[in-house]
Motif scaffolding. Sequence first.
Motif, short mmCIF file in Angstrom:
data_model
loop_
_atom_site.label_atom_id
_atom_site.label_comp_id
_atom_site.label_asym_id
_atom_site.label_seq_id
_atom_site.Cartn_x
_atom_site.Cartn_y
_atom_site.Cartn_z
N TYR A 228 0.82 -1.20 0.00
CA TYR A 228 0.00 0.00 0.00
C TYR A 228 0.86 1.26 0.00
O TYR A 228 2.04 1.24 0.37
N ARG B 127 -3.30 4.23 -2.43
CA ARG B 127 -3.74 2.98 -3.06
C ARG B 127 -3.37 1.79 -2.19
O ARG B 127 -2.43 1.84 -1.38
N ARG C 298 -2.77 -2.41 -2.85
CA ARG C 298 -2.58 -3.42 -3.89
C ARG C 298 -2.60 -4.80 -3.22
O ARG C 298 -1.74 -5.11 -2.40
N ASP D 123 -6.24 -3.56 -7.32
CA ASP D 123 -5.71 -2.23 -6.99
C ASP D 123 -6.89 -1.35 -6.60
O ASP D 123 -7.75 -1.04 -7.43
#
Length: 338
Positions: free
Chosen positions: A263, A267, A269, A332
């Motif tokens: 992260y 975002r 992931r 994502d």
Amino acid sequence: TFIALARAVPTTDWTLHLLAPTEPEVMRATLLARGIALAATVALMLLAAFGLWRWRRAGERRSEEARARAELEDRVAERTAALSDANGRLLAEAEERRRAESALAQLRDERAQVNRLAIMGQIAASVAHEINQPVAAIRTSADNSAIHLERGNTAAVARNLATIAGLTERVGAITGQLRAFGRRGTPAPELVPLGEAVRGALLLIGHRLKRQGVPLEGEEAGDGLFVVASRVRLEQVFVNLFQNALDALDGRPDGVIRLIVAYTDERVRVSVLDSGPGLAPEVAAALFTPFRTTKPQGLGLGLVICHDIVTGFGGTLSASSRSEGGACFVLDLKRGMP
């Protein structure tokens, strides 16, 4: 006709008298007057002609302006009518598009609902097994409590009652999760604890993991992180991804599923990896195409629906084959701050 002129002669007593004829002067004056009159007449005629030309020109200009105004009004009327028609068509097209988008959204929601119900059918046996175990334990604890009660062992009875309470909470969590998972609707995105969403999905397919003997590594990797999503729909994505990984590992004694979370400030992931055979190039190329599947009983909609769900969250879903073997699915998502 003459003009008499007289002038004294200096130094003498004489006077000079002269008769000057008037005709040449009169003739010159007449010619001059006639020339002036002719010039004035010509000038007046030119001025009158110019004035007449200006008047006619002004009239022509007024006529041209009137024609131009009439033509402009006609064009404005035509353009207004054309714009009205175009506006009517645009309104009709906008309404048609709105209906089409509404129908598409409804179709997507129904497709997601069908996918959830299909998954529920697949995991019904697992949920039944998960419920049967605590129910059997509750029955055993109740029987033991009756025996301990007859013997007067209240401490053992209290322990059994606490065990029964914990087991009933587990049964309630499983059934509640199943009801929430099968509920129809499209919830608005919210802050969802990533770890709870993973464990909610595992609560539905945990028995299959145990039955196949496939360990899930990194189950706690998402604890403490929040993502912008819908709890039920995010769990639906994880259930699909875990189910696909288990299908790929079917019959492999050394199969393993790994969850990796990375992260940033914005975002998160999430990578779901398995140690299966991986994705063939032709399969990877059509992975998110509807009705493309390699499973005999599959519909080819699971990953398509997952892709639509994740896109609705403002995220992405991608897949690839790992060089060391197996497949890797990457979520994502937007990170949320509680």
